[in-house]
Structure formats: structure tokens, C-alpha cells
Design an enzyme around this catalytic site. Structure first.
Site: not given
Ligand SMILES: Cc1ncc(COP(=O)(O)O)c(C=O)c1O
Length: 401
Positions: A185, A213, A245
Site C-alpha cells: 500500500s 489493494h 477499498k
Molecule cells: C493491505 C491491507 N490489509 C488490510 C487492511 C485493513 O482493511 P480494512 O480497512 O477492511 O480493515 C488495509 C487497510 O488499510 C490494507 O491496506
């Protein structure tokens, strides 16, 4: 006498002094290409709403309708009395979309990682994790008594080394779990999942990818990283993702075998011990899957916009890092300068926030832009113009460009 709460103010004040505190930006309306942020109309250039679905009419309608048919809340955790027909339909629809045997839905992606990882590997097992994995994976791993080994970022050679070492360990590990983000990310680069899956097969390890992502972005019609690499489903045993997302709503999910889902239904504590999604959320998620299946133009548009923006920024002289996805970091280096660039962009009319230490290494501060399919060419030109103006004023790019 011990003061039980003084640390709250002290630690917060420390963050403020170091300029590491979050200053919340408040949206006065939907997350859309043009948003009202702290009362000012600006172009949204950093949301995770890649496809603009959070404000799509079909999602809005589905959410409203579900309140009429199913009420405002679910009433319970999933295993007791909080599983509605809508939850089951979403899991069926998602599994079909992903081409998996089964899926299950969590409240958030964070809850999926925190609830599932510690159940998949425990005492006597080893978890092998990319050094730049997301914080929710790191916390999930911390909740497990399994041994942890870290391999160099996106480096299949180093992963192979770590796996060979793990195989030689004595006493022998019971299970090996490899975990990686799909798209990272902060940098927007893609994990070498094809190589990781081959190594998993070679070492009898389970492969877990967090595709938060990648879905809605990579692969056929936005089906995600497993589709992108055209991998057989049994080579990546756990495909985790989020509805927060590209799907535009909220909620985590996991896809894989029916055995995996039955296991998680019964053992994953964030799933069994926390209330389930309200009907409006579930219905909007179903509508998002529907839109992805029937409106391929959003994913196409996202990539057209991404290519256009990356080329214009490179032509202007910006360093946009190593991303191959719609996450485009605009590298600045020093934290203070990244913050000044973000402030100046906001003054001109673009919301793009800085990412600074400790979220990224010292000297690697950046503005992280995230492309959106709903932006028009005029919107993109406006943003590129703003970056050009602010970048020259701050000496980030040459004034001759
Ligand atoms: C790679 C990754 N995994 C998990 C999450 C967590 O997702 P959620 O917003 O559904 O809790 C995010 C969110 O920032 C993320 O970027």
C-alpha cells in the site's frame, strides 16, 4: 502516588511536537471526485475508493432498500443469531466472483487478519512474512504463538532462503504459513505471487495473500492478484481482501476452500465474538460485486487514468517510485517538505496526504496518490497542474518543466 492517566496527554503532546499526530480531515458529503473537505471543495486524490463505487447509485439504492426489508442492525454475532440471508448471499456471490469454492465475510479486513492468522499457525508452526506487510498482518502474526521469520521485501530468493532454513529447523515445524500483501500500500508494487506460490508448493507451505489493494484493480474484471497471475486456486490457499477499498463499502473477506471457511466459521475469534454487519452494509457489498461483474468500464477507466497520470508526472520530473498499480507515490524525501507539498496542494484544490516516518522509512516521505476511475481528464489535468505548480514552488521538480 502513581498518576494513572498523565501518560495520555504526555504521549499525545509528544506526537504533536514531532508533527506525527493525525489531523483529521472532515468530509461534508460523499467520497466523490470533488469533495467538501473541511468546508473547501477539493479534488479527492487519496481515497481507497478506486472505482468510485462508494457513491454508485446501485450501492446507495441497495443499502436503502435493505434497511426497509431487514432493519438497521443484525442483532447478534454471526454464529448465534446474526446471520441473515443477505450475509449468506454475499458469501455466495463473492466466492463465485473470485472463482473460489467458498468465501466468508468479516466486519473489516483488519478483523480478518487479526482473527484468522493466529488460528492458521500456532505453537510448533512458523509464519514467514514479507518485511513490508501491512500492520493488520503484523498484529495477526503477533497474536499467534508460532515462530516468526521475515523475508526481504518482495524477494522470492530471500523467501526461498528463509524456507530452506525453516525446513532444517529442529525440532521440525508442524506447519509453515507464508503471508504477503498482494499490492503493497505504500509503494504500489505487486508481490511476486507466482514465485511465492511455487515456493509454497515446493515446501508444503500454506500461502496467504492480503489483496486489499489488488481487488477491483488487478486481474480479470478486478478479480484480484490470483486472477492477475492466472494461478490455480489450490496454489494460494487463503485469498483475503476488504470491501473498504475498491468495493467502496466496508468489511473484510477470505476466499478459498470450503474446509478453510468451515474452519474459520468455528475458530476465528473476531468472527465468532463480534457483531455482524448491518443489512445496509451487506446489501451494498452485494451490489458492489454486481457492479464489478456487469460494469467492466470502471476497472478499464481506472487503468487509463493511472497511465495518463503517471506519464504526466514523470514528464514533469517527479520521482514516482516503483509502483505498477493505481497507487502512485510522489517521492519527496524529507517529511517537512512532503507536508508542505500536501498543504499547498490543498490550497490549490487537491486533497493528497503525506506519508511520513514512521509509516515509511526516514528520508522516504511522499505524497501517496490513489487513482480513481470516476475522475475525468479535466480533473486529472487540474491535479497535474496543481502538482506542477506546488512542485516547482517547493523546488521538488525543475522550474523549467
Ligand atoms: C493491505 C491491507 N490489509 C488490510 C487492511 C485493513 O482493511 P480494512 O480497512 O477492511 O480493515 C488495509 C487497510 O488499510 C490494507 O491496506
Amino acid at each position: 502516588m502513581r498518576d494513572p492517566t498523565s501518560f495520555l496527554k504526555q504521549e499525545y503532546d509528544d506526537l504533536v511536537r514531532q508533527e506525527l499526530d493525525w489531523k483529521l480531515r472532515v468530509l461534508g458529503g460523499p467520497s466523490a471526485p470533488w469533495c467538501l473537505v473541511d468546508g473547501k471543495r477539493v479534488l479527492m486524490f487519496c481515497s481507497n475508493n478506486y472505482l468510485g463505487l462508494s457513491n454508485h447509485p446501485k450501492l446507495r439504492e441497495a443499502a436503502k432498500h435493505a434497511v426497509d426489508t431487514h432493519g438497521a442492525g443484525s442483532g447478534s454475532v454471526r454464529p448465534i443469531a446474526g446471520t441473515m440471508d443477505l450475509h449468506m448471499e454475499l458469501e455466495r456471490r463473492l466466492a463465485k466472483f473470485k472463482g473460489a469454492e467458498a468465501s466468508l465475510v468479516y466486519q473489516t479486513g483488519f478483523a480478518a487478519n487479526a482473527g484468522l492468522i493466529p488460528q492458521l499457525a500456532g505453537k510448533g508452526d512458523v509464519i514467514v512474512s514479507d518485511e513490508l506487510n501491512h500492520g493488520s498482518i503484523i498484529d495477526g502474526v503477533r497474536l499467534s504463538p508460532a515462530e516468526r521469520r521475515v523475508y526481504k521485501h518482495a524477494d522470492a530468493g530471500d523467501l526461498s532462503r528463509v524456507l530452506n532454513e525453516a525446513e532444517r529447523a529442529s525440532p521440525e515445524f508442524r506447519r509453515i504459513l507464508i503471508i504477503t500483501d498482494g499490492v503493497f500500500s505504500m509503494d504500489g508494487d505487486v508481490a511476486p505471487l507466482d514465485k511465492i506460490a511455487s515456493l509454497g508448493a515446493e515446501h508444503g507451505a500454506m500461502v496467504y495473500v492480503d489483496d486489499a489493494h489488488g481487488e477491483g484493480v488487478l486481474g480479470e474484471g478486478g478479480r484480484g492478484i490470483v486472477s492477475h497471475f492466472k494461478l490455480p486456486r489450490d496454489k494460494v490457499q487463503v485469498e483475503m481482501g476488504t470491501f473498504s477499498k475498491a468495493f467502496g463499502v466496508v468489511g473484510g473477506h477470505v476466499s478459498g476452500s470450503r474446509d478453510l471457511v468451515n474452519f474459520a466459521y468455528n475458530k476465528s475469534r473476531t468472527w465468532t465474538l463480534s457483531g455482524s454487519h448491518p443489512p445496509a452494509v451487506v446489501a451494498a457489498c452485494i451490489a458492489a460485486v454486481d457492479v464489478l461483474e456487469h460494469e467492466p468500464q470502471h476497472v478499464q477507466r481506472l487503468w487509463e487514468n493511472t497511465r495518463y497520470f503517471k506519464k504526466a508526472m514523470t514528464d514533469l520530473g517527479f520521482d514516482i517510485g516503483v509502483s505498477t498499480t493505481p497507487i502512485t507515490p510522489v517521492m519527496v524525501g524529507e517529511s517537512g517538505k512532503a507536508k508542505r507539498l500536501s498543504t499547498r496542494l490543498y490550497e490549490i484544490g487537491v486533497l493528497a496526504l503525506p506519508i511520513v516516518y514512521p509509516m515509511v522509512a526516514q528520508g522516504r516521505a511522499r505524497i501517496r496518490t490513489i487513482m480513481n476511475a470516476a475522475l475525468t481528464k479535466e480533473d486529472l489535468d487540474f491535479a497535474i497542474g496543481a502538482f506542477g505548480t506546488a512542485g516547482k514552488e517547493l523546488g521538488i521538480i525543475p522550474s523549467t518543466k
